[in-house]
Structures are given as C-alpha cells and as structure tokens.
Design a protein around this motif. Structure first.
Motif, PDB file in Angstrom:
ATOM      1  N   VAL A   1      38.669  37.767  44.649  1.00  0.00           N
ATOM      2  CA  VAL A   1      38.274  37.545  46.036  1.00  0.00           C
ATOM      3  C   VAL A   1      36.773  37.783  46.121  1.00  0.00           C
ATOM      4  N   ASP A   2      36.043  36.743  46.412  1.00  0.00           N
ATOM      5  CA  ASP A   2      34.580  36.830  46.553  1.00  0.00           C
ATOM      6  C   ASP A   2      33.916  37.522  45.365  1.00  0.00           C
ATOM      7  N   GLY A   3      34.332  37.165  44.155  1.00  0.00           N
ATOM      8  CA  GLY A   3      33.712  37.719  42.955  1.00  0.00           C
ATOM      9  C   GLY A   3      34.216  39.091  42.552  1.00  0.00           C
ATOM     10  N   GLU A   4      35.106  39.680  43.330  1.00  0.00           N
ATOM     11  CA  GLU A   4      35.694  40.974  42.970  1.00  0.00           C
ATOM     12  C   GLU A   4      37.127  40.751  42.520  1.00  0.00           C
ATOM     13  N   PHE A   5      37.552  41.534  41.533  1.00  0.00           N
ATOM     14  CA  PHE A   5      38.898  41.406  40.999  1.00  0.00           C
ATOM     15  C   PHE A   5      39.768  42.546  41.523  1.00  0.00           C
ATOM     16  N   LEU A   6      40.885  42.159  42.126  1.00  0.00           N
ATOM     17  CA  LEU A   6      41.849  43.123  42.649  1.00  0.00           C
ATOM     18  C   LEU A   6      43.061  43.121  41.722  1.00  0.00           C
ATOM     19  N   HIS A   7      43.631  44.302  41.484  1.00  0.00           N
ATOM     20  CA  HIS A   7      44.742  44.424  40.531  1.00  0.00           C
ATOM     21  C   HIS A   7      45.925  45.141  41.179  1.00  0.00           C
ATOM     22  N   ARG A   8      47.101  44.679  40.833  1.00  0.00           N
ATOM     23  CA  ARG A   8      48.356  45.347  41.221  1.00  0.00           C
ATOM     24  C   ARG A   8      49.299  45.280  40.025  1.00  0.00           C
TER      25      ARG A   8
END
Length: 168
Positions: A120-127
């Motif tokens: 999202v917008d160059g940031e990586f989110l992890h779950r």
C-alpha cells in the motif's frame, strides 16, 4: 461516510473529521477541508489510500484426516495480496497457494503457515495465519493364544497418532 465536529476554544476553532470507508471504495483518495470564517477562506488537502486487508485464511480439506488420505491445504487472501504457504508463494497476487499431501503418522500435529503481504503506497503490510493437521492412525494388537498355533490380530478404532497406541 464523514463525521465532522467543530470545537470553539476562545478565539480558536478546531475542526475534526472522521471518514469511514467501505471495501468497495478502495484506492487513492484526496480529502479536502474548507473553512470559511469572517470572510476568510482556508483550505487543506491530504491524500490517503483506502484498503482492505483481511486474512489470510488457511484451510485444510480435512482437519482430522485418516492416515493415507489426501489432504489439500489452501491459503488465500484478498485480490491484491501475495500469499505464501509454508514458504512457497502463490503464482500471482490474488491467487491462492495450495499443496496436497498423503497424510502419514508423521504429519499428525503438523502446522501449516500462511503469510500474506499487501503493498500500500510503497509500504508492505504483513499478516499470518496457521492451522494444525490431526491424523488418525489405526492400532493393531497381536495376541497369542497358547491353544492356537497362530497370532490373532485385533484392530482397535482409529485414534490420533500422537496420542499413543490403544491396545488390549
């Protein structure tokens, strides 16, 4: 949906707005705040990105499987999400990752790990999520009867492999 509140603190006004978005409103948005007071107008703009990131979901075709049966493990998440199942990535973002195995005694209590990554917008989110397989094994008890020349086989009901042997 937008909820706004304006607070008066002497000669200062403070405006707060809370926006609530739905999953079908995903994407880049711009929020514009206009304030007019005493003939003077001010404007502030902010960019934001609305996204939905649930999961991942990891499933077993049979959470408790008899030894020797085929079990399918699947890992899935949202449309733009890259999933990985036990270190093996899905073919493309939005696609599930799957593996099949022939359940053996050594698979009893085996955990399968699913990780999901969304940019999202160059940031990586992890779950992450995991599930554990239980395998049912068959116990066999051999008995010796001195009056009979052969060993007799007594089959016990299926049980969880790691729970030990049931026998007479």
């Amino acid at each position: 949906m937008l909820n706004a509140t304006v607070m008066n603190h002497g000669d200062t006004l403070t405006a707060t707005a809370t926006a609530t978005a739905r999953a079908d409103q995903e994407g880049a948005r711009e929020i514009v705040c206009n304030v007019t007071l005493g003939g003077e107008r001010r404007e502030a703009r902010e960019n934001l990105t609305v996204f939905s990131f649930l999961g991942p979901t990891v499933n077993l075709s049979e959470p408790t499987a008899p030894e020797g049966s085929i079990v399918t493990v699947s890992c899935m998440a949202g449309a733009r999400v890259q999933v990985t199942l036990d270190g093996v990535p899905a073919a493309a973002p939005g696609q599930p990752a799957q593996l099949q195995l022939n359940a053996t005694e050594s698979d009893d209590r085996r955990s399968f790990f699913c990780s999901a990554t969304l940019e999202v917008d160059g940031e990586f989110l992890h779950r992450n999520s995991s599930v554990q397989l239980r395998v049912l094994c068959e116990s066999v008890t051999l008995t010796f009867n001195p009056s009979s020349p052969a060993l007799e086989r007594l089959d016990a009901p299926l049980h969880h492999c790691a729970s030990g042997v049931l026998g007479v």
